[in-house]
Structure formats: C-alpha cells, structure tokens
Design a protein around this motif. Structure first.
Motif, PDB file in Angstrom:
ATOM      1  N   THR A 155       1.051  -1.253  -0.044  1.00  0.00           N
ATOM      2  CA  THR A 155      -0.062  -0.012   0.028  1.00  0.00           C
ATOM      3  C   THR A 155       0.772   1.239   0.078  1.00  0.00           C
ATOM      4  N   LEU A 156       0.365   2.246  -0.593  1.00  0.00           N
ATOM      5  CA  LEU A 156       1.059   3.693  -0.385  1.00  0.00           C
ATOM      6  C   LEU A 156       0.408   4.308   0.855  1.00  0.00           C
ATOM      7  N   SER A 157       1.040   5.253   1.164  1.00  0.00           N
ATOM      8  CA  SER A 157       0.926   6.334   2.533  1.00  0.00           C
ATOM      9  C   SER A 157      -0.337   6.830   2.125  1.00  0.00           C
ATOM     10  N   GLU A 158      -1.053   7.359   3.204  1.00  0.00           N
ATOM     11  CA  GLU A 158      -2.413   8.346   3.108  1.00  0.00           C
ATOM     12  C   GLU A 158      -2.177   9.577   2.329  1.00  0.00           C
ATOM     13  N   SER A 159      -0.774  10.236   2.633  1.00  0.00           N
ATOM     14  CA  SER A 159      -0.477  11.325   1.923  1.00  0.00           C
ATOM     15  C   SER A 159      -0.025  11.249   0.495  1.00  0.00           C
ATOM     16  N   THR A 160       0.606  10.044   0.332  1.00  0.00           N
ATOM     17  CA  THR A 160       0.790   9.641  -1.198  1.00  0.00           C
ATOM     18  C   THR A 160      -0.333   9.431  -1.949  1.00  0.00           C
ATOM     19  N   VAL A 161      -1.293   8.679  -1.435  1.00  0.00           N
ATOM     20  CA  VAL A 161      -2.647   8.765  -2.225  1.00  0.00           C
ATOM     21  C   VAL A 161      -3.331   9.995  -2.367  1.00  0.00           C
ATOM     22  N   GLU A 162      -3.418  10.753  -1.269  1.00  0.00           N
ATOM     23  CA  GLU A 162      -4.131  12.051  -1.513  1.00  0.00           C
ATOM     24  C   GLU A 162      -3.237  13.190  -2.717  1.00  0.00           C
ATOM     25  N   GLY A 163      -1.942  12.773  -2.614  1.00  0.00           N
ATOM     26  CA  GLY A 163      -1.317  13.608  -3.498  1.00  0.00           C
ATOM     27  C   GLY A 163      -1.670  13.200  -5.051  1.00  0.00           C
ATOM     28  N   ILE A 164      -1.540  11.815  -5.090  1.00  0.00           N
ATOM     29  CA  ILE A 164      -1.971  11.427  -6.357  1.00  0.00           C
ATOM     30  C   ILE A 164      -3.484  11.813  -6.808  1.00  0.00           C
ATOM     31  N   ARG A 165      -4.287  11.607  -5.818  1.00  0.00           N
ATOM     32  CA  ARG A 165      -5.741  11.851  -6.173  1.00  0.00           C
ATOM     33  C   ARG A 165      -6.168  13.313  -6.630  1.00  0.00           C
ATOM     34  N   ASN A 166      -5.380  14.241  -5.932  1.00  0.00           N
ATOM     35  CA  ASN A 166      -5.540  15.567  -5.872  1.00  0.00           C
ATOM     36  C   ASN A 166      -4.629  16.402  -6.993  1.00  0.00           C
ATOM     37  N   GLY A 167      -3.930  15.580  -7.532  1.00  0.00           N
ATOM     38  CA  GLY A 167      -2.864  15.977  -8.593  1.00  0.00           C
ATOM     39  C   GLY A 167      -1.697  16.956  -8.358  1.00  0.00           C
ATOM     40  N   THR A 168      -1.113  16.617  -7.078  1.00  0.00           N
ATOM     41  CA  THR A 168      -0.217  17.748  -6.744  1.00  0.00           C
ATOM     42  C   THR A 168       1.287  16.942  -6.916  1.00  0.00           C
ATOM     43  N   ILE A 169       1.116  15.808  -7.104  1.00  0.00           N
ATOM     44  CA  ILE A 169       2.459  15.059  -7.388  1.00  0.00           C
ATOM     45  C   ILE A 169       2.383  14.836  -9.109  1.00  0.00           C
ATOM     46  N   ASP A 170       3.572  15.234  -9.565  1.00  0.00           N
ATOM     47  CA  ASP A 170       3.813  15.328 -10.850  1.00  0.00           C
ATOM     48  C   ASP A 170       4.368  14.145 -11.780  1.00  0.00           C
ATOM     49  N   GLY A 171       5.172  13.034 -10.956  1.00  0.00           N
ATOM     50  CA  GLY A 171       5.874  12.112 -11.519  1.00  0.00           C
ATOM     51  C   GLY A 171       6.364  11.177 -10.335  1.00  0.00           C
ATOM     52  N   VAL A 172       6.940   9.910 -10.844  1.00  0.00           N
ATOM     53  CA  VAL A 172       7.288   8.877 -10.279  1.00  0.00           C
ATOM     54  C   VAL A 172       8.496   8.301 -10.890  1.00  0.00           C
ATOM     55  N   LEU A 173       9.842   8.175  -9.771  1.00  0.00           N
ATOM     56  CA  LEU A 173      10.866   7.608 -10.636  1.00  0.00           C
ATOM     57  C   LEU A 173      10.797   6.069 -10.229  1.00  0.00           C
ATOM     58  N   PHE A 183       4.261  -0.592  -8.014  1.00  0.00           N
ATOM     59  CA  PHE A 183       3.634   0.626  -8.338  1.00  0.00           C
ATOM     60  C   PHE A 183       2.342   0.524  -8.805  1.00  0.00           C
ATOM     61  N   VAL A 184       2.262  -0.619 -10.010  1.00  0.00           N
ATOM     62  CA  VAL A 184       0.972  -0.752 -10.719  1.00  0.00           C
ATOM     63  C   VAL A 184       0.075  -1.272  -9.692  1.00  0.00           C
ATOM     64  N   ARG A 185       0.455  -2.167  -9.062  1.00  0.00           N
ATOM     65  CA  ARG A 185      -0.550  -3.147  -8.105  1.00  0.00           C
ATOM     66  C   ARG A 185      -0.984  -1.957  -6.874  1.00  0.00           C
ATOM     67  N   ALA A 186      -0.222  -1.059  -6.451  1.00  0.00           N
ATOM     68  CA  ALA A 186      -0.628  -0.255  -5.480  1.00  0.00           C
ATOM     69  C   ALA A 186      -1.662   0.833  -6.065  1.00  0.00           C
ATOM     70  N   ILE A 187      -1.223   1.397  -7.315  1.00  0.00           N
ATOM     71  CA  ILE A 187      -2.378   2.199  -7.809  1.00  0.00           C
ATOM     72  C   ILE A 187      -3.603   1.468  -8.062  1.00  0.00           C
ATOM     73  N   THR A 194      -7.391   6.304 -12.955  1.00  0.00           N
ATOM     74  CA  THR A 194      -7.673   7.549 -13.447  1.00  0.00           C
ATOM     75  C   THR A 194      -6.718   8.706 -13.120  1.00  0.00           C
ATOM     76  N   GLN A 195      -6.559   8.794 -11.866  1.00  0.00           N
ATOM     77  CA  GLN A 195      -5.724   9.952 -11.466  1.00  0.00           C
ATOM     78  C   GLN A 195      -4.244   9.903 -11.771  1.00  0.00           C
ATOM     79  N   ALA A 196      -3.825   8.577 -11.670  1.00  0.00           N
ATOM     80  CA  ALA A 196      -2.422   8.190 -12.111  1.00  0.00           C
ATOM     81  C   ALA A 196      -1.997   8.639 -13.579  1.00  0.00           C
ATOM     82  N   LYS A 197      -2.897   8.561 -14.456  1.00  0.00           N
ATOM     83  CA  LYS A 197      -2.729   9.059 -15.750  1.00  0.00           C
ATOM     84  C   LYS A 197      -2.181  10.294 -15.956  1.00  0.00           C
ATOM     85  N   ALA A 198      -2.251  11.211 -15.102  1.00  0.00           N
ATOM     86  CA  ALA A 198      -1.715  12.475 -15.098  1.00  0.00           C
ATOM     87  C   ALA A 198      -0.064  12.414 -14.549  1.00  0.00           C
ATOM     88  N   LEU A 199       0.410  11.441 -14.147  1.00  0.00           N
ATOM     89  CA  LEU A 199       1.710  11.114 -13.723  1.00  0.00           C
ATOM     90  C   LEU A 199       2.602  10.961 -14.888  1.00  0.00           C
TER      91      LEU A 199
END
Length: 231
Positions: A155-173, A183-187, A194-199
């Motif tokens: 699982t991802l942390s609550e803050s990471t989930v929220e960041g992906i959900r609200n679009g405040t995270i730009d990308g992932v290494l 990462f795919v399984r966690a998403i 749907t929200q991850a497509k912005a990354l």
C-alpha cells in the motif's frame, strides 16, 4: 517538480537528497522492503573471487559473520558506486564493471581463468541478469549466495494517495521492473488508475516502462546507463 521516490531505504533517502539539491520536491514512497539474510554461509571455500551486483548485497555483507574473510578476496563490482561502497567495507582489490550485470562476464573472462577456482556471486534472491548462465558458458563455476530478499510494499501512505488523487504529485521515479510492478498494483489497489494517468513515469529502462503499460501512463526512459543494484 514533485516526484515520488520509490527505491527501498536507505537509497530512497539518498536519492531524495539529490533531487532536493536539484530543486525538486521529492516524496519518499519506497515500494520494496529489504530483508537481510545474515546467517547464510557465504560458501567461500576455494573461491578465487567474488562478484557483487548491488549495494544491498554489500550492506548485508557488512553485518555478516564472514565479512572479514570475504573482503580478503578480489571483487568484481557491477559499477563505480558499488565499487566505492566495497572499498569502504574493506575490499582492497576491486575490478569495476560497466554498470550492468550483462557487462560483467567479458571483464571477468579477461581478468581471471576458470581453472583458478569458482566465483561466488553475493546478491539477491531475484536478479535482473542471469550471471550464472553467462559465466558457465565460458567454463566458470559460479556459486550464488543469497544475502537478501526484497518484498513489495502493498500500500501507499495516505499522504501519497492524497497527492496522486488531487494532482499535486507530478511524476514517479521507477528504477527496477519489480518496483514498477509494485507501483501498478498499489495504484490499482487504491483505485487511482484514472488519477495516475496525469503522472509521468521516469523509467531507467524500456523493460521498466513496459511494466507500467497497463496503467496507460506516460513514461520516459533514461538514456544513461545506471547500476543494476536492486532488485
């Protein structure tokens, strides 16, 4: 840019510090956890040299009861960062590879001979390149000693989930296929497809980029060789 750093610790912290120095805002979200196996015999009897393809193997060796015996042997290190860490651990004779496991066999074949004894590969339970098969084709005996395992984080942390959900995270290494698959399984588990497509996924290799294809994310593949030190 605000970027997810998915490497296991302590590499996640080191990479986050590098990104901060470059002006980015890293968010640590390790997707693999490392388990050291420090009670496993190293199987060094008669060995002419060691092969190490990851810094995690060196970390495991650092707390292993046979460490002092191991550092007396010549070492083939996958790349410069691993070689540097090996010298810090106490290795005196270190041959540096080109940064990938696939690039090591030609160097080993040039520097040592099969008749001088087996080689011992200290590494992970799962490896990116089959070094054993490649070296056995050249007449070497390669013993594999598993010093650590990596376990996907579910699982991802609550803050990471929220960041992906609200679009405040730009990308992932993503620096390994196993990390990308985790990462795919966690998403998918968090319902964020749907929200991850912005990354934008910044991937070390084409194989890693292919692992995130199911999400339909944009990906960029690094043009620079890096050590295969995970995973």
């Amino acid at each position: 840019m605000r970027l997810l750093v998915t490497r296991p610790e302590p590499d996640a912290t080191r990479e986050a510090e590098t990104l901060s120095a470059l002006g980015h805002e890293p968010v640590r979200a390790p997707l693999l956890e490392i388990e050291f196996l420090n009670c496993v015999p190293l199987n060094l009897d008669g060995a002419q040299a060691l092969v190490i393809t990851s810094r995690n193997a060196l970390r495991a060796l650092g707390i292993h009861p046979e460490r002092e015996r191991a550092v007396q042997l010549p070492l083939f290190a996958v790349g410069e960062a691993t070689a540097w860490a090996a010298r810090q651990l106490g290795f005196g004779e270190v041959t540096i590879g080109p940064g990938t496991g696939a690039g090591l066999p030609p160097i080993i074949c040039r520097e040592v001979h099969p008749d001088n004894g087996p080689l011992v590969h200290l590494g992970a339970e799962k490896v990116a390149f089959d070094l054993k098969a490649a070296l056995e084709d050249s007449g070497f005996e390669l013993r594999r000693t598993i010093l650590y395992r990596s376990h996907p984080v579910e699982t991802l942390s609550e803050s990471t989930v929220e960041g992906i959900r609200n679009g405040t995270i730009d990308g992932v290494l993503l620096l390994s296929p196993r990390t990308a698959r985790a990462f795919v399984r966690a998403i998918e588990r968090h319902g964020l497809v749907t929200q991850a497509k912005a990354l934008v996924c910044y991937c070390l290799s084409k194989a890693i980029a292919e692992a995130v294809v199911p999400l339909g994310l944009a990906s960029r593949v690094s043009q620079y060789a890096r050590e295969e030190d995970l995973i």
